[in-house]
Design a protein around this motif. Structure first.
Motif, PDB file in Angstrom:
ATOM      1  N   ALA A 150       0.845  -1.215   0.000  1.00  0.00           N
ATOM      2  CA  ALA A 150       0.000   0.000   0.000  1.00  0.00           C
ATOM      3  C   ALA A 150       0.873   1.256   0.000  1.00  0.00           C
ATOM      4  CB  ALA A 150      -0.927  -0.004   1.210  1.00  0.00           C
ATOM      5  N   ALA A 151       1.910   1.238   0.820  1.00  0.00           N
ATOM      6  CA  ALA A 151       2.779   2.424   0.921  1.00  0.00           C
ATOM      7  C   ALA A 151       3.529   2.662  -0.393  1.00  0.00           C
ATOM      8  CB  ALA A 151       3.768   2.248   2.069  1.00  0.00           C
ATOM      9  N   TYR A 152       3.948   1.574  -1.029  1.00  0.00           N
ATOM     10  CA  TYR A 152       4.685   1.655  -2.314  1.00  0.00           C
ATOM     11  C   TYR A 152       3.827   2.328  -3.387  1.00  0.00           C
ATOM     12  CZ  TYR A 152       6.074  -0.761  -6.752  1.00  0.00           C
ATOM     13  OH  TYR A 152       6.388  -1.096  -8.044  1.00  0.00           O
ATOM     14  N   TYR A 153       2.577   1.872  -3.535  1.00  0.00           N
ATOM     15  CA  TYR A 153       1.728   2.491  -4.564  1.00  0.00           C
ATOM     16  C   TYR A 153       1.321   3.915  -4.160  1.00  0.00           C
ATOM     17  CZ  TYR A 153       1.432  -1.960  -7.063  1.00  0.00           C
ATOM     18  OH  TYR A 153       1.751  -3.086  -7.778  1.00  0.00           O
ATOM     19  N   THR A 154       1.090   4.120  -2.875  1.00  0.00           N
ATOM     20  CA  THR A 154       0.654   5.444  -2.418  1.00  0.00           C
ATOM     21  C   THR A 154       1.726   6.507  -2.664  1.00  0.00           C
ATOM     22  OG1 THR A 154      -0.735   4.380  -0.771  1.00  0.00           O
ATOM     23  CG2 THR A 154      -0.266   6.718  -0.419  1.00  0.00           C
ATOM     24  N   ARG A 155       3.001   6.105  -2.512  1.00  0.00           N
ATOM     25  CA  ARG A 155       4.092   7.060  -2.794  1.00  0.00           C
ATOM     26  C   ARG A 155       3.992   7.588  -4.230  1.00  0.00           C
ATOM     27  NH1 ARG A 155       7.061   4.145   0.930  1.00  0.00           N
ATOM     28  NH2 ARG A 155       7.649   2.451  -0.461  1.00  0.00           N
ATOM     29  N   ARG A 156       3.648   6.698  -5.166  1.00  0.00           N
ATOM     30  CA  ARG A 156       3.525   7.141  -6.576  1.00  0.00           C
ATOM     31  C   ARG A 156       2.281   8.026  -6.754  1.00  0.00           C
ATOM     32  NH1 ARG A 156       7.183   3.344  -5.022  1.00  0.00           N
ATOM     33  NH2 ARG A 156       8.771   3.119  -6.633  1.00  0.00           N
ATOM     34  N   ALA A 157       1.180   7.648  -6.097  1.00  0.00           N
ATOM     35  CA  ALA A 157      -0.053   8.439  -6.219  1.00  0.00           C
ATOM     36  C   ALA A 157       0.180   9.855  -5.676  1.00  0.00           C
ATOM     37  CB  ALA A 157      -1.191   7.766  -5.462  1.00  0.00           C
ATOM     38  N   MET A 158       0.962   9.955  -4.588  1.00  0.00           N
ATOM     39  CA  MET A 158       1.216  11.269  -3.979  1.00  0.00           C
ATOM     40  C   MET A 158       2.119  12.130  -4.860  1.00  0.00           C
ATOM     41  SD  MET A 158       1.728  10.091  -0.059  1.00  0.00           S
ATOM     42  CE  MET A 158       2.114  11.678   0.596  1.00  0.00           C
ATOM     43  N   ALA A 159       2.839  11.481  -5.769  1.00  0.00           N
ATOM     44  CA  ALA A 159       3.805  12.209  -6.612  1.00  0.00           C
ATOM     45  C   ALA A 159       3.300  12.313  -8.047  1.00  0.00           C
ATOM     46  CB  ALA A 159       5.170  11.537  -6.538  1.00  0.00           C
ATOM     47  N   LYS A 160       1.992  12.573  -8.183  1.00  0.00           N
ATOM     48  CA  LYS A 160       1.370  12.958  -9.466  1.00  0.00           C
ATOM     49  C   LYS A 160       1.346  11.871 -10.523  1.00  0.00           C
ATOM     50  CE  LYS A 160       1.759  17.957  -9.389  1.00  0.00           C
ATOM     51  NZ  LYS A 160       2.184  19.135 -10.057  1.00  0.00           N
ATOM     52  N   VAL A 161       1.388  10.602 -10.142  1.00  0.00           N
ATOM     53  CA  VAL A 161       1.166   9.563 -11.160  1.00  0.00           C
ATOM     54  C   VAL A 161      -0.348   9.484 -11.362  1.00  0.00           C
ATOM     55  CG1 VAL A 161       1.398   7.108 -11.684  1.00  0.00           C
ATOM     56  CG2 VAL A 161       3.267   8.320 -10.544  1.00  0.00           C
ATOM     57  N   TRP A 177      -6.017  -5.694  -0.547  1.00  0.00           N
ATOM     58  CA  TRP A 177      -6.194  -4.797  -1.702  1.00  0.00           C
ATOM     59  C   TRP A 177      -7.063  -3.597  -1.338  1.00  0.00           C
ATOM     60  CZ3 TRP A 177      -2.804  -4.416  -5.125  1.00  0.00           C
ATOM     61  CH2 TRP A 177      -2.181  -5.515  -5.720  1.00  0.00           C
ATOM     62  N   ARG A 178      -8.053  -3.826  -0.479  1.00  0.00           N
ATOM     63  CA  ARG A 178      -8.907  -2.682  -0.125  1.00  0.00           C
ATOM     64  C   ARG A 178      -8.086  -1.607   0.587  1.00  0.00           C
ATOM     65  NH1 ARG A 178     -13.799  -0.864  -0.153  1.00  0.00           N
ATOM     66  NH2 ARG A 178     -14.799  -2.716  -0.979  1.00  0.00           N
ATOM     67  N   ARG A 179      -7.137  -2.053   1.420  1.00  0.00           N
ATOM     68  CA  ARG A 179      -6.275  -1.062   2.093  1.00  0.00           C
ATOM     69  C   ARG A 179      -5.394  -0.331   1.071  1.00  0.00           C
ATOM     70  NH1 ARG A 179      -6.401  -5.051   6.184  1.00  0.00           N
ATOM     71  NH2 ARG A 179      -4.538  -6.083   5.398  1.00  0.00           N
ATOM     72  N   VAL A 180      -4.927  -1.076   0.061  1.00  0.00           N
ATOM     73  CA  VAL A 180      -4.109  -0.444  -0.990  1.00  0.00           C
ATOM     74  C   VAL A 180      -4.943   0.604  -1.740  1.00  0.00           C
ATOM     75  CG1 VAL A 180      -2.863  -0.819  -3.163  1.00  0.00           C
ATOM     76  CG2 VAL A 180      -2.669  -2.521  -1.320  1.00  0.00           C
ATOM     77  N   VAL A 181      -6.126   0.184  -2.178  1.00  0.00           N
ATOM     78  CA  VAL A 181      -6.998   1.065  -2.975  1.00  0.00           C
ATOM     79  C   VAL A 181      -7.379   2.311  -2.162  1.00  0.00           C
ATOM     80  CG1 VAL A 181      -9.302   1.225  -4.015  1.00  0.00           C
ATOM     81  CG2 VAL A 181      -7.901  -0.805  -4.416  1.00  0.00           C
ATOM     82  N   ASP A 182      -7.802   2.104  -0.907  1.00  0.00           N
ATOM     83  CA  ASP A 182      -8.227   3.249  -0.086  1.00  0.00           C
ATOM     84  C   ASP A 182      -7.079   4.230   0.109  1.00  0.00           C
ATOM     85  OD1 ASP A 182     -10.697   2.149   0.073  1.00  0.00           O
ATOM     86  OD2 ASP A 182     -10.508   1.410   2.138  1.00  0.00           O
ATOM     87  N   SER A 183      -5.892   3.698   0.316  1.00  0.00           N
ATOM     88  CA  SER A 183      -4.734   4.552   0.556  1.00  0.00           C
ATOM     89  C   SER A 183      -4.381   5.356  -0.703  1.00  0.00           C
ATOM     90  CB  SER A 183      -3.571   3.662   1.003  1.00  0.00           C
ATOM     91  OG  SER A 183      -2.417   4.401   1.181  1.00  0.00           O
ATOM     92  N   VAL A 184      -4.416   4.702  -1.864  1.00  0.00           N
ATOM     93  CA  VAL A 184      -4.139   5.407  -3.122  1.00  0.00           C
ATOM     94  C   VAL A 184      -5.210   6.472  -3.372  1.00  0.00           C
ATOM     95  CG1 VAL A 184      -4.103   5.106  -5.644  1.00  0.00           C
ATOM     96  CG2 VAL A 184      -2.768   3.566  -4.185  1.00  0.00           C
ATOM     97  N   HIS A 185      -6.465   6.134  -3.101  1.00  0.00           N
ATOM     98  CA  HIS A 185      -7.542   7.112  -3.303  1.00  0.00           C
ATOM     99  C   HIS A 185      -7.400   8.317  -2.353  1.00  0.00           C
ATOM    100  CE1 HIS A 185     -10.468   4.084  -5.408  1.00  0.00           C
ATOM    101  NE2 HIS A 185      -9.531   4.557  -6.213  1.00  0.00           N
ATOM    102  N   ARG A 186      -7.023   8.027  -1.122  1.00  0.00           N
ATOM    103  CA  ARG A 186      -6.839   9.147  -0.164  1.00  0.00           C
ATOM    104  C   ARG A 186      -5.742  10.099  -0.638  1.00  0.00           C
ATOM    105  NH1 ARG A 186      -7.791   5.323   3.935  1.00  0.00           N
ATOM    106  NH2 ARG A 186      -5.561   4.960   4.134  1.00  0.00           N
ATOM    107  N   ALA A 187      -4.764   9.533  -1.365  1.00  0.00           N
ATOM    108  CA  ALA A 187      -3.665  10.364  -1.888  1.00  0.00           C
ATOM    109  C   ALA A 187      -4.056  11.051  -3.196  1.00  0.00           C
ATOM    110  CB  ALA A 187      -2.428   9.507  -2.094  1.00  0.00           C
ATOM    111  N   GLY A 188      -5.309  10.840  -3.641  1.00  0.00           N
ATOM    112  CA  GLY A 188      -5.779  11.499  -4.862  1.00  0.00           C
ATOM    113  C   GLY A 188      -5.487  10.722  -6.128  1.00  0.00           C
TER     114      GLY A 188
END
Ligand code: FMN
Length: 359
Positions: A43-54, A92-103
């Motif tokens: 979750a943290a790995y994908y969220t880092r990319r979501a937070m950085a405008k991917v 996966w739900r934790r991954v998805v929610d975390s990416v969504h929270r990061a926009g």
């Protein structure tokens, strides 16, 4: 700020899916999900990319709900995530929610290795590896149902769509490719018949997920067994495949090439994503070699350097060859690659050790 990249920082919409820019994280197998369950590190790995405008993240290949879907392939692929079972879906739900929270937006890549899965390997060593030539119609129907179940689970988990791995010589592609499909029935023969497995699969998924859930389809000429393979020798052959897939319900084609800027057919400068876009009438995504002077396979063996080849991306984007731009290794090695590109900052050097880390 690099003004020349402004066209790539515009919104893109496909049905209910709206992306804030055109940059996509290409699917990359990571092997960090013991028992098929992605954890907080994923979750943290994908969220880092979501937070950085991917703009959109396509996950690593995820095994569909069939015992034959994954195992060891060209390497020892272990700890591949799945899309069934309470624990994997909760992960996966934790991954998805975390990416969504990061926009961000995120979709899973549904994967069946087909004949590239080595027989006798875990997680289900007893399962037969599936090759078009020796699959019964019952097995075909079972595998289509497995994809449908995993697609339905993806929607229920909150993903923004699904991506089907239809390239690189894996199961779906092995039906498309004449070298691996010698069936004499309705699933083999000419190019349209070889497309039938893929179109039945897309139609079956579409029937269950409804009209407003984006379906991406990865297609490639190259195969892991043969980098110089050709799925379609001519643009006419390519047209047969992608028109059939578009009519079946594919919304976006993920066109996997080793080098995005190489012409696909003689007589034209246009890359493969451009041809698929023109022939299918659907949006396409380009990928392959953006940010590096060597393509993926060569970068394992030869010194590779980070480069800035975005002006060629912008030129082809302006020529309406593709709608989305996917990055594999660049985003593996640097979660902030897109932000750096926009700011005109230099890229990090190529680092092969990133393949074995999840940071
Ligand atoms: C470590 C690694 C794992 C990959 N795993 C997948 C995968 O699971 N599914 C897939 O379709 N492509 C996979 N690829 C291919 C990438 O999605 C991409 O198409 C390729 O790396 C070319 O893009 P690049 O030149 O920007 O790296 C993988 C690539 C890398 C580097």
């Amino acid at each position: 700020m690099r003004d020349d990249l402004a066209p790539l920082f515009t919104e893109f919409s496909c049905g209910p899916l709206t992306l804030s820019n055109r940059f996509v994280m290409s699917p990359m197998t990571r092997q960090f999900s013991p028992d098929g369950e992605p954890g907080d590190d994923v979750a943290a790995y994908y969220t880092r990319r979501a937070m950085a405008k991917v703009g959109l993240i396509i996950t690593e290949g995820v095994g569909v709900d069939h015992r034959s879907s994954i195992g060891h392939g060209s390497m020892s692929e272990e700890n591949i995530p799945m899309l069934h079972g309470d624990a994997a879906l909760a992960g996966w739900r934790r991954v998805v929610d975390s990416v969504h929270r990061a926009g961000g937006k995120i979709i899973p890549q549904l994967w069946h290795m087909g004949g590239l899965r080595r027989e006798g390997t875990p997680p289900h060593p007893g399962a037969k590896s599936m090759r078009p030539n020796d699959m019964s119609e019952v097995e075909i129907a079972d595998i289509i149902s497995a994809f449908v179940r995993s697609a339905v689970n993806s929607k229920a988990t909150g993903f923004d769509g699904i991506a089907l791995h239809g390239g690189h010589g894996y199961l779906i592609d092995s039906f498309l490719w004449a070298e691996t499909n010698m069936r004499g029935d309705a699933y083999g023969g000419d190019i349209l018949r070889r497309t039938r497995f893929a179109t039945e699969l897309v139609k079956a998924i579409r029937a269950e997920v409804g009209p407003d859930f984006p379906i991406l389809f990865r297609i490639s000429q190259w195969k892991l067994q043969d980098y110089d393979a050709k799925l379609a020798e001519t643009s006419e052959e390519l047209g047969v495949i992608v028109e059939a897939l578009a009519s079946a319900g594919v919304d976006i084609f993920d066109v996997s090439t080793r080098v995005f800027s190489l012409p696909a057919f003689s007589g034209s400068d246009m890359g493969l994503a451009g041809w698929v876009r023109k022939l299918s009438g659907k949006p396409t995504m380009t990928v392959g070699g953006i940010g590096f002077d060597k393509e993926l396979a060569a970068s394992f063996a030869q010194p590779t350097h980070a480069i800035d080849n975005l002006s060629e991306v912008v030129r082809r984007f302006g020529g309406e060859e593709f709608d989305l731009v996917a990055l594999g290794r660049a985003l593996l090695m640097d979660p902030a690659w897109v932000v750096k590109a926009q700011a005109g900052k230099p890229f990090e050097p190529f680092d092969i050790t990133a393949y074995s880390r999840l940071d």
